[in-house]
Design an enzyme around this catalytic site. Structure first.
Site, PDB file in Angstrom:
ATOM      1  N   HIS A 114      -1.252  -5.690   1.971  1.00 45.23           N
ATOM      2  CA  HIS A 114      -2.425  -6.553   1.873  1.00 45.23           C
ATOM      3  C   HIS A 114      -2.045  -7.844   1.145  1.00 45.23           C
ATOM      4  O   HIS A 114      -1.279  -7.802   0.175  1.00 45.23           O
ATOM      5  CB  HIS A 114      -3.548  -5.863   1.093  1.00 45.23           C
ATOM      6  N   CYS A 160      -7.946  -2.026   8.258  1.00 45.83           N
ATOM      7  CA  CYS A 160      -6.586  -2.039   7.703  1.00 45.83           C
ATOM      8  C   CYS A 160      -6.076  -0.617   7.478  1.00 45.83           C
ATOM      9  O   CYS A 160      -4.974  -0.266   7.907  1.00 45.83           O
ATOM     10  CB  CYS A 160      -6.547  -2.837   6.405  1.00 45.83           C
ATOM     11  N   GLU A 191       0.828  -1.202   0.000  1.00 41.42           N
ATOM     12  CA  GLU A 191       0.000   0.000   0.000  1.00 41.42           C
ATOM     13  C   GLU A 191       0.868   1.260   0.000  1.00 41.42           C
ATOM     14  O   GLU A 191       1.814   1.382   0.765  1.00 41.42           O
ATOM     15  CB  GLU A 191      -0.919   0.006   1.214  1.00 41.42           C
ATOM     16  N   ARG A 243     -17.890  -0.800   5.528  1.00 38.62           N
ATOM     17  CA  ARG A 243     -18.970  -1.502   4.824  1.00 38.62           C
ATOM     18  C   ARG A 243     -19.665  -2.494   5.742  1.00 38.62           C
ATOM     19  O   ARG A 243     -20.872  -2.738   5.635  1.00 38.62           O
ATOM     20  CB  ARG A 243     -18.392  -2.216   3.595  1.00 38.62           C
TER      21      ARG A 243
END
Length: 216
Positions: free
Chosen positions: A168, A145, A82, A92
């Site tokens: 990730h 995360c 990342e 979500r």
């Protein structure tokens, strides 16, 4: 006395009973990247707030020279390094404690974003040369995360000599087997990738020149 490399993985979440990030990271507990360093591995809860508390406790305890947080990203097909952590969370689904922040900052009043201080380009090139799928990602999402990634970079902003970043990784094969067409990667391959990432992060200059605030 050896210097510490801190690696973190997450507890299972979203109904899963395993998390590939912790499955891989825990195998590196005590691993020595060189003669001067040794890995400490910790599991973070998949919970907003508490995950950062645990991370900060570990940073204060071990005073690491390098911190790499690892998380699961179902649907990813490669080791995803990342690039940027954003000061925004929009869940979500609820975390493991039932928290579901919607459109909130990770840290109120803090900068909009931070860049990883790992040598991402060199890592991706190295892993691909070994036949390990790898990529630079420009979105760590808006769940726990990214929450941890942003909190990590904020905590170390005043100590640029300490390299840090977030990775990730895909599902494990056992997880992907329950999902039609889902990509996966074995723990053994992730461990190899993490070892290479640690070693390069200790040796290579980061992509972003922190002193100048410019991109490579």
């Amino acid at each position: 006395m050896k210097q510490t490399i801190l690696l973190t993985g997450f507890a299972p979440f979203g109904g899963e009973n395993i998390n590939p990030s912790w499955q891989a990271v825990q195998q590196l507990q005590g691993w020595q990247a060189d003669d001067e360093t040794e890995v400490q591995a910790i599991e973070l809860p998949c919970v907003f707030g508490l995950s950062l508390e645990k991370l900060y406790e570990a940073i204060n305890q071990f005073n690491p020279v390098l911190v790499i947080a690892v998380g699961q990203a179902g649907g990813r097909t490669a080791i995803s390094l990342e690039k940027v952590a954003i000061n925004y969370q929009d869940a979500r689904i609820a975390d493991n404690a039932g928290n579901q922040p919607l459109g909130e900052p990770v840290i109120a009043g803090a900068p909009t974003a931070y860049f990883s201080s790992l040598p991402l380009k060199a890592i991706v090139q190295n892993l691909r040369q070994q036949g390990i799928p790898a990529e630079i990602s420009y979105s760590a999402g808006t769940f726990v995360c990214n929450h941890v990634f942003y909190g990590l970079m904020q905590a170390l902003a005043a100590t640029p000599k300490v390299r840090a970043g977030f990775i990730h990784i895909p599902y494990l094969p056992a997880q992907a087997a329950r999902l039609s067409g889902a990509a996966s990667m074995t723990t053994e391959l992730v461990v190899v990738a993490l070892k290479q990432t640690v070693q390069l992060s200790l040796l290579q200059q980061p992509d972003i020149l922190l002193a100048e605030g410019t991109l490579d």
